[in-house]
Design a protein around this motif. Structure first.
Motif, mmCIF file in Angstrom:
data_model
loop_
_atom_site.group_PDB
_atom_site.id
_atom_site.type_symbol
_atom_site.label_atom_id
_atom_site.label_comp_id
_atom_site.label_asym_id
_atom_site.label_seq_id
_atom_site.Cartn_x
_atom_site.Cartn_y
_atom_site.Cartn_z
ATOM 1 N N LEU A 133 0.758 -1.056 -0.102
ATOM 2 C CA LEU A 133 -0.044 -0.126 0.095
ATOM 3 C C LEU A 133 0.902 1.213 0.228
ATOM 4 O O LEU A 133 2.041 1.236 0.396
ATOM 5 N N VAL A 134 0.296 2.361 -0.228
ATOM 6 C CA VAL A 134 0.979 3.778 -0.064
ATOM 7 C C VAL A 134 0.061 4.557 0.743
ATOM 8 O O VAL A 134 -1.234 4.469 0.603
ATOM 9 N N GLY A 165 -4.441 9.785 14.430
ATOM 10 C CA GLY A 165 -3.614 8.933 14.229
ATOM 11 C C GLY A 165 -3.937 7.845 12.972
ATOM 12 O O GLY A 165 -3.128 6.948 12.864
ATOM 13 N N THR A 166 -5.221 7.840 12.846
ATOM 14 C CA THR A 166 -5.895 7.024 11.817
ATOM 15 C C THR A 166 -5.006 7.232 10.354
ATOM 16 O O THR A 166 -4.858 8.304 10.042
ATOM 17 N N VAL A 167 -4.602 6.179 9.560
ATOM 18 C CA VAL A 167 -3.830 6.284 8.415
ATOM 19 C C VAL A 167 -4.870 5.698 7.232
ATOM 20 O O VAL A 167 -5.546 4.477 7.489
ATOM 21 N N TYR A 168 -5.056 6.417 6.152
ATOM 22 C CA TYR A 168 -5.689 5.953 5.067
ATOM 23 C C TYR A 168 -4.697 5.495 3.932
ATOM 24 O O TYR A 168 -3.720 6.281 3.720
ATOM 25 N N PHE A 169 -4.838 4.633 3.389
ATOM 26 C CA PHE A 169 -4.147 3.909 1.801
ATOM 27 C C PHE A 169 -4.747 3.940 0.759
ATOM 28 O O PHE A 169 -5.990 3.740 0.803
ATOM 29 N N THR A 170 -3.830 3.906 -0.270
ATOM 30 C CA THR A 170 -4.351 3.274 -1.534
ATOM 31 C C THR A 170 -3.430 2.514 -1.993
ATOM 32 O O THR A 170 -2.520 1.972 -1.441
ATOM 33 N N GLY A 171 -3.878 1.777 -3.131
ATOM 34 C CA GLY A 171 -3.052 0.692 -3.861
ATOM 35 C C GLY A 171 -3.798 0.034 -4.862
ATOM 36 O O GLY A 171 -5.201 0.002 -4.839
ATOM 37 N N THR A 172 -3.014 -0.686 -5.645
ATOM 38 C CA THR A 172 -3.554 -1.099 -6.738
ATOM 39 C C THR A 172 -4.534 -2.695 -6.579
ATOM 40 O O THR A 172 -5.377 -2.893 -7.055
ATOM 41 N N GLN A 173 -4.434 -3.183 -5.162
ATOM 42 C CA GLN A 173 -5.113 -4.250 -4.954
ATOM 43 C C GLN A 173 -6.369 -4.009 -4.440
ATOM 44 O O GLN A 173 -7.342 -4.945 -3.811
ATOM 45 N N VAL A 174 -6.459 -2.749 -4.048
ATOM 46 C CA VAL A 174 -7.776 -2.359 -3.312
ATOM 47 C C VAL A 174 -8.364 -0.923 -3.983
ATOM 48 O O VAL A 174 -8.923 -0.129 -3.412
ATOM 49 N N THR A 176 -11.900 2.006 0.692
ATOM 50 C CA THR A 176 -11.232 2.573 1.737
ATOM 51 C C THR A 176 -10.500 1.605 2.787
ATOM 52 O O THR A 176 -10.900 0.672 3.277
ATOM 53 N N VAL A 177 -9.223 1.953 2.686
ATOM 54 C CA VAL A 177 -8.193 1.317 3.599
ATOM 55 C C VAL A 177 -7.750 1.961 4.682
ATOM 56 O O VAL A 177 -7.149 3.039 4.320
ATOM 57 N N THR A 178 -7.935 1.461 5.989
ATOM 58 C CA THR A 178 -7.642 2.263 7.137
ATOM 59 C C THR A 178 -6.639 1.448 7.985
ATOM 60 O O THR A 178 -7.190 0.143 8.391
ATOM 61 N N ALA A 179 -5.914 2.260 8.821
ATOM 62 C CA ALA A 179 -5.260 1.320 10.229
ATOM 63 C C ALA A 179 -5.441 2.475 11.068
ATOM 64 O O ALA A 179 -5.219 3.586 10.950
ATOM 65 N N SER A 180 -6.020 1.987 12.396
ATOM 66 C CA SER A 180 -5.894 2.949 13.513
ATOM 67 C C SER A 180 -4.784 3.230 14.044
ATOM 68 O O SER A 180 -3.732 2.354 13.860
ATOM 69 N N ARG A 181 -4.358 4.103 14.856
ATOM 70 C CA ARG A 181 -3.153 4.481 15.640
ATOM 71 C C ARG A 181 -2.922 3.210 16.135
ATOM 72 O O ARG A 181 -1.473 2.892 16.367
ATOM 73 N N TYR A 182 -3.518 2.237 17.107
ATOM 74 C CA TYR A 182 -3.173 1.112 17.643
ATOM 75 C C TYR A 182 -2.357 0.171 16.628
ATOM 76 O O TYR A 182 -1.578 -0.348 17.003
ATOM 77 N N HIS A 183 -2.817 0.128 15.471
ATOM 78 C CA HIS A 183 -2.380 -1.046 14.460
ATOM 79 C C HIS A 183 -1.124 -0.302 13.612
ATOM 80 O O HIS A 183 -0.778 -0.943 12.698
ATOM 81 N N GLN A 184 -0.651 0.882 13.971
ATOM 82 C CA GLN A 184 0.685 1.164 13.484
ATOM 83 C C GLN A 184 1.507 1.561 14.723
ATOM 84 O O GLN A 184 2.560 2.394 14.309
ATOM 85 N N GLN A 210 4.311 7.482 1.592
ATOM 86 C CA GLN A 210 5.275 6.010 1.802
ATOM 87 C C GLN A 210 4.681 4.864 1.277
ATOM 88 O O GLN A 210 3.645 4.744 1.483
ATOM 89 N N ARG A 211 5.740 4.112 0.910
ATOM 90 C CA ARG A 211 5.066 2.730 0.530
ATOM 91 C C ARG A 211 5.350 1.780 1.649
ATOM 92 O O ARG A 211 6.344 1.979 2.715
ATOM 93 N N CYS A 212 4.210 0.795 2.042
ATOM 94 C CA CYS A 212 4.505 -0.085 3.289
ATOM 95 C C CYS A 212 3.599 -1.239 2.954
ATOM 96 O O CYS A 212 2.923 -1.342 2.051
ATOM 97 N N THR A 213 4.031 -2.114 3.803
ATOM 98 C CA THR A 213 3.226 -3.582 3.742
ATOM 99 C C THR A 213 2.422 -3.563 5.054
ATOM 100 O O THR A 213 2.801 -3.244 5.965
ATOM 101 N N ALA A 214 0.837 -3.884 4.713
ATOM 102 C CA ALA A 214 -0.072 -3.857 5.638
ATOM 103 C C ALA A 214 -0.475 -5.517 5.544
ATOM 104 O O ALA A 214 -0.601 -6.081 4.610
#
Length: 120
Positions: free
Chosen positions: A18-19, A27-36, A40-48, A57-61
């Motif tokens: 994801l990007v 602290g909520t993070v929103y992502f984009t990516g070719t697989q999604v 809406t792709v999100t990670a809470s503050r707890y999950h980062q 930034q590119r990352c694996t989730a």
């Protein structure tokens, strides 16, 4: 539709490339990516927890939960979940939900799969 196609290709424990799209004040993070696409792709503050991210930034989730009705995918950047297999991710996600609802778990020998659920 692209939404249905994207949703049908996701599974709990699946790793996604994801990007980071944006980081909210809470602290909520929103992502984009070719697989999604169109999701809406999100990670809470707890999950980062130990990961600092910034837009672009590119990352694996790892996928924690797919909400089919709202087309929201909840992911985690936590290293222990990225290293875990899909079954363990499912257990860890559900144990978090159980503890929030007043249940606790005796993990038995060697911190394995839960053996006994008790109401706290």
């Amino acid at each position: 539709s692209p939404v249905v196609t994207s949703l049908s290709c996701l599974a709990i424990g699946q790793r996604l490339q994801l990007v980071v799209d944006r980081v909210e004040d809470d602290g909520t993070v929103y992502f984009t990516g070719t697989q999604v696409t169109k999701l809406t792709v999100t990670a809470s503050r707890y999950h980062q927890r130990e990961v600092t991210v910034s837009p672009g930034q590119r990352c694996t989730a790892v996928v924690l939960f797919v909400d089919l009705l709202s087309s929201v995918v909840h992911v985690s950047l936590r290293q222990e979940l990225l290293n875990a297999n899909a079954r363990k991710v499912w257990w860890l996600r559900n144990l978090g939900n159980l503890s929030q609802s007043g249940w606790s778990c005796d993990k038995g020998k060697h911190n394995q799969q839960p053996q006994l659920l008790t109401r706290t």
